[in-house]
Write a protein that holds these residues in place. Structure first.
Motif: not given
Ligand code: DP6
Length: 327
Positions: A17-19, A30-32, A110-112, A142-146, A195-197, A248-250
């Motif tokens: 879980i990200a803080f 490259l998911r930079l 689950s992607s992480a 594969g997934s940034g948070s991974a 998330s990717s989208e 940002v999302m909204m």
């Protein structure tokens, strides 16, 4: 070519879980990431993946939770395996069996866990011994948070301007701070926009520039509070950073509304409980479920409080977790 054909390797990685949140990339392929982030591994909420490289296959194969995976999931895994084949000079296709021990659609990313476990199992099955740092960069593809699910405990992912520089490392071990993630499940439904989208539309919000501009400063505050176990400072910055990401999302075009009425209800209760003296704060990923981060001494009260709320369908609890591992 480096692989040991036919050898099966199994790896396990925890979700995290990200803080301080990752939202938006400077390079989507490259998911930079647009900004650095900090997270905590979630002990006991893991993906376990077995990889076997085989010369006799005509394509990669994927089994998810015991069933043959849908085309979209296989495509994403195969694209990641392509990157590993190319960067690590591995030949052949892979048979991949993967399972989560947490319910799908429970709002646990689950992607992480999935791409951390896949990367580690795939490299080891090919007979390669890579540094943790390199494994975090490869998992990131594969997934940034991974990238953050590879090292142990509390983890920082440095944004970096190149593939090699964008890596994650542990900033504190799981036993550094006795905090707990109490997840309030308000919906089991699958999200419509992943998330990717979402990352790709982040720049369509005018607020993304402001969010990114302040992210490094928020990270410094969060990291210091975490290292000093200063819950009051930690709580304020974690909630603020989550609110910034959801703003940002909204305001992206098209907008992404992950909050549901029940989400806001839980957030308000958490703020009230903190005002009443409980050491608890909220943070949300790209979904409606609320991660309530609290000090262990206050966990039972938080859990009981959440269970009383009619909109809360389920409550999961996770301690700080260890690194991804070959098992
Ligand atoms: C909201 O890592 O799932 O959970 O790189 O496209 O796989 P991809 O995205 P992902 O994004 C996570 C976004 C977040 C915030 C975070 O975990 O930092």
């Amino acid at each position: 070519m480096t692989n040991t054909v036919g050898q099966s390797t199994t790896a396990r990685a925890n979700a995290n879980i990200a803080f301080i949140k990752y939202w938006g990339n400077i390079d989507d392929a490259l998911r930079l990431p647009a900004n650095p982030s900090i997270s905590m591994n979630l002990d006991g909420l893991f993906t376990q993946t077995t990889v076997t490289w085989r010369e006799d296959l005509a394509a990669d194969q994927l089994t998810l939770n015991g069933q043959s995976a849908e085309a979209q999931a296989l495509r994403r895994v195969s694209t990641h395996l392509d990157a590993l084949r190319q960067r690590l000079a591995i030949s052949g296709y892979a048979a991949v069996e993967s399972a989560n021990n947490f319910p799908t659609g429970a709002g646990i990313a689950s992607s992480a866990a999935a791409f951390a476990a896949l990367t580690i199992a795939a490299a080891a099955a090919a007979g390669l011994t890579l540094s943790e740092r390199e494994l975090t960069t490869l998992a990131r593809l594969g997934s940034g948070s991974a990238s953050r699910s590879v090292p142990s405990g509390f983890v920082e992912w440095y944004s970096g301007a190149t593939h090699e520089q964008s890596f994650a490392e542990s900033i504190a071990s799981p036993d550094h701070w006795d905090i707990v993630d109490v997840v309030a499940i308000v919906s089991h439904a699958h999200k419509t926009t992943g998330s990717s989208e979402g990352h790709q539309s982040a720049n369509s919000s005018d607020y993304q520039t402001a969010r990114v501009a302040g992210a490094s400063d928020r990270l410094v505050v969060c990291k210091r509070a975490l290292l000093e176990r200063d819950f009051a400072t930690f709580a304020e910055i974690v909630e603020h950073d989550s609110n910034m990401m959801h703003a940002v999302m909204m305001t992206s075009r098209p907008p992404l509304f992950y909050w549901q009425p029940a989400t806001l209800g839980v957030m308000e209760h958490v703020r009230q409980w903190r005002a009443d003296g409980l050491r608890v704060c909220y943070t949300l990923d790209a979904g409606p479920n609320v991660h309530c981060i609290c000090v262990r001494g206050d966990m039972e009260q938080v859990r009981e409080g959440l269970k009383q709320l009619s909109d809360v369908q389920d409550v999961l609890v996770a301690n700080p977790g260890g690194p991804a591992q070959i098992i």
